[in-house]
Design a protein around this motif. Structure first.
Motif, PDB file in Angstrom:
ATOM      1  N   PHE A  36       0.870  -1.176   0.000  1.00 16.55           N
ATOM      2  CA  PHE A  36       0.000   0.000   0.000  1.00 16.55           C
ATOM      3  C   PHE A  36       0.901   1.218   0.000  1.00 16.55           C
ATOM      4  CE2 PHE A  36      -2.183   3.356   2.450  1.00 16.55           C
ATOM      5  CZ  PHE A  36      -3.214   3.604   1.544  1.00 16.55           C
ATOM      6  N   ARG A  37       0.593   2.203  -0.841  1.00 13.91           N
ATOM      7  CA  ARG A  37       1.554   3.279  -1.082  1.00 13.91           C
ATOM      8  C   ARG A  37       0.872   4.628  -1.280  1.00 13.91           C
ATOM      9  NH1 ARG A  37       6.806   3.058  -4.890  1.00 13.91           N
ATOM     10  NH2 ARG A  37       6.842   5.197  -5.667  1.00 13.91           N
ATOM     11  N   LEU A  38       1.553   5.669  -0.793  1.00  9.32           N
ATOM     12  CA  LEU A  38       1.158   7.057  -1.033  1.00  9.32           C
ATOM     13  C   LEU A  38       2.311   7.763  -1.737  1.00  9.32           C
ATOM     14  CD1 LEU A  38      -0.495   9.701  -0.680  1.00  9.32           C
ATOM     15  CD2 LEU A  38       0.614   9.927   1.572  1.00  9.32           C
ATOM     16  N   ASP A  39       2.016   8.368  -2.893  1.00 12.28           N
ATOM     17  CA  ASP A  39       3.005   9.154  -3.632  1.00 12.28           C
ATOM     18  C   ASP A  39       2.618  10.620  -3.615  1.00 12.28           C
ATOM     19  OD1 ASP A  39       5.044   7.387  -5.310  1.00 12.28           O
ATOM     20  OD2 ASP A  39       3.115   6.327  -5.339  1.00 12.28           O
ATOM     21  N   VAL A  40       3.594  11.489  -3.395  1.00  8.16           N
ATOM     22  CA  VAL A  40       3.431  12.931  -3.580  1.00  8.16           C
ATOM     23  C   VAL A  40       4.429  13.322  -4.661  1.00  8.16           C
ATOM     24  CG1 VAL A  40       3.525  15.206  -2.519  1.00  8.16           C
ATOM     25  CG2 VAL A  40       2.760  13.233  -1.172  1.00  8.16           C
ATOM     26  N   TRP A  41       3.913  13.676  -5.859  1.00  3.59           N
ATOM     27  CA  TRP A  41       4.757  13.938  -7.006  1.00  3.59           C
ATOM     28  C   TRP A  41       5.170  15.401  -7.057  1.00  3.59           C
ATOM     29  CZ3 TRP A  41       0.156  10.924  -8.080  1.00  3.59           C
ATOM     30  CH2 TRP A  41       0.427   9.548  -8.156  1.00  3.59           C
ATOM     31  N   GLY A  42       6.480  15.619  -7.212  1.00  2.00           N
ATOM     32  CA  GLY A  42       7.005  16.972  -7.131  1.00  2.00           C
ATOM     33  C   GLY A  42       7.254  17.647  -8.455  1.00  2.00           C
ATOM     34  N   GLU A  43       6.998  16.968  -9.566  1.00  2.00           N
ATOM     35  CA  GLU A  43       7.228  17.581 -10.864  1.00  2.00           C
ATOM     36  C   GLU A  43       6.307  18.797 -11.041  1.00  2.00           C
ATOM     37  OE1 GLU A  43       7.829  16.164 -15.506  1.00  2.00           O
ATOM     38  OE2 GLU A  43       6.825  14.847 -14.057  1.00  2.00           O
ATOM     39  N   GLU A  44       6.827  19.846 -11.634  1.00  2.00           N
ATOM     40  CA  GLU A  44       6.063  21.083 -11.798  1.00  2.00           C
ATOM     41  C   GLU A  44       4.779  20.829 -12.588  1.00  2.00           C
ATOM     42  OE1 GLU A  44       6.722  25.689 -13.327  1.00  2.00           O
ATOM     43  OE2 GLU A  44       8.307  24.190 -13.572  1.00  2.00           O
ATOM     44  N   ASP A  45       3.681  21.359 -12.068  1.00  2.00           N
ATOM     45  CA  ASP A  45       2.357  21.243 -12.687  1.00  2.00           C
ATOM     46  C   ASP A  45       1.867  19.792 -12.742  1.00  2.00           C
ATOM     47  OD1 ASP A  45       2.297  24.006 -13.154  1.00  2.00           O
ATOM     48  OD2 ASP A  45       3.317  23.778 -15.082  1.00  2.00           O
ATOM     49  N   ALA A  46       2.386  18.944 -11.860  1.00  2.00           N
ATOM     50  CA  ALA A  46       1.920  17.553 -11.825  1.00  2.00           C
ATOM     51  C   ALA A  46       0.437  17.509 -11.479  1.00  2.00           C
ATOM     52  CB  ALA A  46       2.714  16.765 -10.783  1.00  2.00           C
ATOM     53  N   ASP A  47      -0.335  16.757 -12.245  1.00  2.00           N
ATOM     54  CA  ASP A  47      -1.775  16.635 -12.013  1.00  2.00           C
ATOM     55  C   ASP A  47      -2.207  15.201 -12.347  1.00  2.00           C
ATOM     56  OD1 ASP A  47      -4.411  17.202 -11.466  1.00  2.00           O
ATOM     57  OD2 ASP A  47      -4.795  18.068 -13.451  1.00  2.00           O
ATOM     58  N   PRO A  48      -2.506  14.391 -11.335  1.00  2.00           N
ATOM     59  CA  PRO A  48      -2.617  14.757  -9.915  1.00  2.00           C
ATOM     60  C   PRO A  48      -1.241  14.945  -9.280  1.00  2.00           C
ATOM     61  CG  PRO A  48      -2.925  12.412 -10.184  1.00  2.00           C
ATOM     62  CD  PRO A  48      -2.830  12.961 -11.577  1.00  2.00           C
ATOM     63  N   ASP A  49      -1.244  15.633  -8.155  1.00  2.00           N
ATOM     64  CA  ASP A  49       0.010  15.865  -7.451  1.00  2.00           C
ATOM     65  C   ASP A  49       0.249  14.861  -6.331  1.00  2.00           C
ATOM     66  OD1 ASP A  49      -1.939  16.703  -5.726  1.00  2.00           O
ATOM     67  OD2 ASP A  49      -1.187  18.756  -5.508  1.00  2.00           O
ATOM     68  N   MET A  50      -0.722  13.999  -6.065  1.00  2.00           N
ATOM     69  CA  MET A  50      -0.554  12.929  -5.086  1.00  2.00           C
ATOM     70  C   MET A  50      -1.565  11.832  -5.374  1.00  2.00           C
ATOM     71  SD  MET A  50      -2.255  14.447  -1.580  1.00  2.00           S
ATOM     72  CE  MET A  50      -2.047  12.866  -0.744  1.00  2.00           C
ATOM     73  N   GLY A  51      -1.309  10.631  -4.840  1.00  2.00           N
ATOM     74  CA  GLY A  51      -2.246   9.535  -5.075  1.00  2.00           C
ATOM     75  C   GLY A  51      -1.886   8.295  -4.276  1.00  2.00           C
ATOM     76  N   PHE A  52      -2.906   7.473  -4.042  1.00  2.00           N
ATOM     77  CA  PHE A  52      -2.731   6.190  -3.369  1.00  2.00           C
ATOM     78  C   PHE A  52      -2.698   5.069  -4.403  1.00  2.00           C
ATOM     79  CE2 PHE A  52      -4.895   8.850  -0.192  1.00  2.00           C
ATOM     80  CZ  PHE A  52      -4.059   8.677   0.892  1.00  2.00           C
ATOM     81  N   SER A  53      -2.018   3.985  -4.069  1.00  2.00           N
ATOM     82  CA  SER A  53      -1.998   2.815  -4.935  1.00  2.00           C
ATOM     83  C   SER A  53      -1.847   1.563  -4.085  1.00  2.00           C
ATOM     84  CB  SER A  53      -0.863   2.897  -5.962  1.00  2.00           C
ATOM     85  OG  SER A  53       0.398   2.955  -5.318  1.00  2.00           O
ATOM     86  N   ALA A  54      -2.225   0.433  -4.666  1.00  2.00           N
ATOM     87  CA  ALA A  54      -2.102  -0.846  -3.974  1.00  2.00           C
ATOM     88  C   ALA A  54      -1.831  -1.926  -5.006  1.00  2.00           C
ATOM     89  CB  ALA A  54      -3.371  -1.170  -3.187  1.00  2.00           C
ATOM     90  N   LYS A  55      -0.916  -2.808  -4.682  1.00  2.00           N
ATOM     91  CA  LYS A  55      -0.617  -3.923  -5.565  1.00  2.00           C
ATOM     92  C   LYS A  55      -0.095  -5.084  -4.739  1.00  2.00           C
ATOM     93  CE  LYS A  55       4.128  -2.483  -6.661  1.00  2.00           C
ATOM     94  NZ  LYS A  55       5.083  -2.159  -7.763  1.00  2.00           N
ATOM     95  N   GLY A  56       0.029  -6.224  -5.382  1.00  2.00           N
ATOM     96  CA  GLY A  56       0.506  -7.398  -4.671  1.00  2.00           C
ATOM     97  C   GLY A  56       0.980  -8.467  -5.627  1.00  2.00           C
TER      98      GLY A  56
END
Length: 346
Positions: A36-56
């Motif tokens: 289970f993961r939370l990303d906050v993306w720092g690239e300029e004008d990133a859209d979305p700028d954050m998101g959750f994901s899950a894999k296995g």
């Protein structure tokens, strides 16, 4: 999706059959992990700028007897409801220390690609292992492929040789691929490995073009004290582009360097049993074709990863990390991502 469901059905039926015929001694063997993961993306004008994901990933690894075993693994991704086939092979061990493996396997090239997900001390693998990345050609050498592999284990030495299709779709030519990989472990805390891979393609004429990849790496897990282990990993690759020579031009290899270090500190705690801070530096020089005497293009790129691993037992780890991307091209701005990763294995 349909293929994965059919495969899962066949695995289940086969497992029940083996249970009936062998008593199920080693047939019901499963392992895997969930992330289970939370990303906050720092690239300029990133859209979305954050998101959750899950894999296995879940793997069935039955052992029928001392000689015969198999593995089938499925990757699960909640983002797109995707199911992908990972390893799918049969394994025969006619004598101790020697195995014959056939099916869909990983070509043994690139430690950053081969390292088990559950043993990783960073949320992400090195940049060059993204097989969909067109900026470097690692995917020609390190990937899953269908073929035959011979594996030998000679105490402090291991050696494996693979002969595989080399393509991810239906076979349309006779250009099979070759990979050889070996390791030496002079002490319990040091492993040195090397690999040679070849990738052959049709050049558009009656001839073929062959590229050669070379990989060397070293791994250290040195016990400084009973509760502190020093960690280090270093890897260097030279990857040749399979292409014909063109008069007046030269082809520069794709080169990759990765260095990582840190330490594991054991704790006397019921919840957090150990902490592992790590740092990793990576530099990639993509393959290029330039006129004789011209400068190599300024397209190098890389990343610095920082991560703190909080181990809660041997099967549960929380990782807090950042990845800073850098680019040689002055017109491309660097940026930093923040990652929170929760990994559980079974």
């Amino acid at each position: 999706m349909r293929t994965a469901l059919v495969l899962l059905t066949l695995v289940t039926v086969s497992a029940f059959a083996a249970e009936f015929t062998t008593g199920g001694a080693d047939v019901w063997k499963f392992n895997g992990y969930g992330i289970f993961r939370l990303d906050v993306w720092g690239e300029e004008d990133a859209d979305p700028d954050m998101g959750f994901s899950a894999k296995g990933d879940i793997a069935w690894t039955p052992t029928l007897n001392e000689m015969l075993s198999a593995k089938v693994s499925l990757g699960l991704n909640a983002h797109n409801n995707g199911v992908t086939l990972g390893d799918a092979y049969l394994n025969m061990t006619p004598v101790d220390g020697f195995s014959i493996r056939g099916g869909q396997i990983k070509r043994m090239f690139g430690w950053g690609y081969l390292e088990s997900t559950t043993a990783m001390l960073f949320p992400d693998r090195p940049l060059h292992t993204a097989l969909s990345d067109s900026a470097n050609i690692f995917g020609l050498y390190g990937k899953r492929d269908i073929g035959l592999m011979l594996l030998g284990d000679f105490d402090m030495f291991t050696l494996d040789v693979a002969y595989t299709n080399g393509v991810e779709t239906e076979e349309t030519d006779s250009n099979k691929q070759f990979t050889i990989h070996g390791t030496v472990k002079p002490t319990d805390w040091l492993t040195i490995g090397a690999a040679l891979g070849m990738h052959t393609v049709d050049s558009g004429t009656d001839d073929t073009a062959t590229g050669t990849g070379i990989d060397v790496y070293g791994l250290v897990k040195y016990p400084v004290t009973e509760t502190i282990d020093l960690r280090f990993a270093g890897e260097y690759m030279m990857l040749g582009l399979p292409a014909d020579d063109v008069e007046g031009f030269e082809i520069n290899d794709n080169t990759i360097m990765t260095v990582a270090g840190g330490a594991t500190f054991g704790l006397q705690s019921d919840m957090i049993t150990a902490i592992t801070p790590m740092i990793r530096y990576e530099q990639i020089s993509p393959v290029s074709i330039v006129a004789d005497g011209a400068d190599d293009p300024e397209d190098n790129r890389g990343a610095i990863d920082f991560c703190s691993n909080f181990h809660m037992g041997s099967h549960n780890t929380v990782q807090v990390g950042i990845r800073n991307y850098s680019f040689q091209d002055e017109n491309t701005d660097g940026y930093t991502d923040i990652i929170l990763n929760w990994l559980m294995s079974f």
